[in-house]
Design a protein around this motif. Structure first.
Motif, PDB file in Angstrom:
ATOM      1  N   VAL B 174      34.244  43.041  39.386  1.00  0.00           N
ATOM      2  CA  VAL B 174      35.886  42.718  39.746  1.00  0.00           C
ATOM      3  C   VAL B 174      35.869  41.233  39.972  1.00  0.00           C
ATOM      4  CG1 VAL B 174      37.403  43.028  41.330  1.00  0.00           C
ATOM      5  CG2 VAL B 174      36.502  44.946  40.609  1.00  0.00           C
ATOM      6  N   LEU B 178      40.086  39.966  40.044  1.00  0.00           N
ATOM      7  CA  LEU B 178      40.639  40.886  41.093  1.00  0.00           C
ATOM      8  C   LEU B 178      42.183  40.826  40.881  1.00  0.00           C
ATOM      9  CD1 LEU B 178      40.867  42.532  43.557  1.00  0.00           C
ATOM     10  CD2 LEU B 178      40.887  40.694  44.891  1.00  0.00           C
ATOM     11  N   ARG B 182      44.447  43.996  39.826  1.00  0.00           N
ATOM     12  CA  ARG B 182      45.584  44.389  40.861  1.00  0.00           C
ATOM     13  C   ARG B 182      46.900  44.432  39.908  1.00  0.00           C
ATOM     14  NH1 ARG B 182      44.250  41.663  46.523  1.00  0.00           N
ATOM     15  NH2 ARG B 182      44.450  39.818  45.441  1.00  0.00           N
ATOM     16  N   TYR B 196      38.634  49.438  46.822  1.00  0.00           N
ATOM     17  CA  TYR B 196      38.157  48.427  46.709  1.00  0.00           C
ATOM     18  C   TYR B 196      36.628  48.247  47.593  1.00  0.00           C
ATOM     19  CZ  TYR B 196      36.280  43.557  46.720  1.00  0.00           C
ATOM     20  OH  TYR B 196      35.431  42.492  46.954  1.00  0.00           O
ATOM     21  N   ARG B 215      42.167  37.213  47.499  1.00  0.00           N
ATOM     22  CA  ARG B 215      41.653  37.150  46.103  1.00  0.00           C
ATOM     23  C   ARG B 215      40.484  36.242  45.695  1.00  0.00           C
ATOM     24  NH1 ARG B 215      46.009  33.522  42.990  1.00  0.00           N
ATOM     25  NH2 ARG B 215      44.207  33.123  41.709  1.00  0.00           N
ATOM     26  N   ALA B 218      36.140  38.040  46.367  1.00  0.00           N
ATOM     27  CA  ALA B 218      35.500  39.357  45.776  1.00  0.00           C
ATOM     28  C   ALA B 218      34.085  38.910  45.197  1.00  0.00           C
ATOM     29  CB  ALA B 218      36.484  39.730  44.792  1.00  0.00           C
TER      30      ALA B 218
END
Lengths: 234, 234
Positions: B174, B178, B182, B196, B215, B218
């Protein structure tokens, strides 16, 4: 103190493919449950037999193999009641799960019955998916491949639709659906890119091209792996 | 006698999730190789550090994290040459692989370079896929579910197409994708059915609903699991 229920992934069959964590839990719990056929030995128990200490309570969850009754809900109802009694008495219990408990495992039937009432921990295991790839000596998926896992019992049209634009795929629970799967792969010109594996990592392990599998001999727990690139099949 | 090359699955991060087989091989080989960043420690090596005996030859396969050069083919070329010299001298070598070597693992780059010239054995490991499901406490797939594994770096339209009629899905790698993921899940009204996970089974493990992930935070090795039924999210 309520006991804890473990969903214990014990790996694909080779007794050496159990994790240190599963082994520790197996040796520590008072109660060990495992799936078993209506009559005869449990494969899951056999995989870990050398590690089961003396004096443990054992619960064989015996499943009639009549397809219409599968999964026999009352069998899981009874097992959940029996396990629940041990947990309430403060005894930890482990349910042996071939492969990984949450990868198409029957543990979900007990999990669904018990997770709201008892502490449950799942110990992940080596799944049949990666075990088959290891046995074949070919990467399952890499880079930005999309990997699709498709159960063979699905209708032929759905298998066709799901496989027609796949990159990498694992077709699981092949068993008596072998001919149907072979037809679909033949139609899609993917047969050459596919390999059949049964009993991966066990003594009776068997790897074949699709044309060399006897249609009546495929066990329920057999798998076909394929990759559109096919580059890995040497 | 030529040595043997092992692709050694060491599991998702918890040192206890290594298999007995991987441990035996790790203790037996003369040469141990592992991926590492350009500067600093190797996570794979850290996972198994307590089990590495004294006096082993160690090869850090140091990968520059510059996206444009990833995967840096010359790094694998050099590692293959170095490993090949040990194998030709009769020394067995193991390449440490987080998770499973053939499930989106970088081992395939070495495998592709070496499997035609040397005996190679892959030891399957617990993959991040099932580790994340265990950590979430929710079955990944069951019964006749179709499970799709989709790498997040794919274009938004392709993610959308692959996820729009999925039943169970794992979106891997991811990291910086991300926001794109999303958006896709929001459009498909699947956000509520998704969770997640980063660093599954490690000390810094982190599980969140999608709206609660920063954001910019990740890591590359993070994953989103979702199930259309959503029944498992309690």
């Amino acid at each position: 103190m309520t006991g804890k229920l473990y969903g214990l992934g014990i790996g694909p069959g080779d007794p050496e493919l159990i994790t240190l964590k599963a082994l520790r839990v197996l040796r520590a719990v008072a109660v060990i449950a495992y799936p078993a056929p209506e009559h005869g030995d449990s494969l899951a128990r056999r995989i870990v037999a050398p590690h089961i200490p003396e004096g443990r309570v054992e619960i064989a969850i015996r499943m009639p193999l009549v397809e219409a009754r599968f999964p026999a809900q009352e069998v899981y109802d009874r097992a959940a009641i029996e396990l629940g009694e041990h947990l309430r008495a403060g005894r930890d219990a482990a349910v042996l799960c071939e492969g990984d408990p949450f990868f198409y495992g029957s543990f979900m039937y007990l999990f669904g019955r018990m997770a709201e009432s008892f502490p449950v921990e799942v110990v992940p295991g080596v799944s049949s998916l990666t075990a088959c790839a290891a046995v074949l000596g070919a990467p399952l998926a890499a880079r930005n491949d999309i990997l699709t896992v498709v159960p063979a019992p699905l209708p032929e049209a759905e298998l066709y639709a799901r496989l027609k634009d796949c990159e990498a795929a694992a077709i699981i629970k092949v068993g008596r659906h072998l001919d149907k799967v072979r037809r679909v792969l033949e139609d899609l010109h993917l047969s050459e890119n596919a390999r059949y594996v049964e009993h991966a990592t066990m003594a009776n392990q068997n790897v074949r091209t699709l044309d060399r599998v006897d249609r009546d001999a495929a066990p329920y727990f057999s798998m076909i792996l394929l990759h559109r690139r096919g580059e890995a099949w040497r």
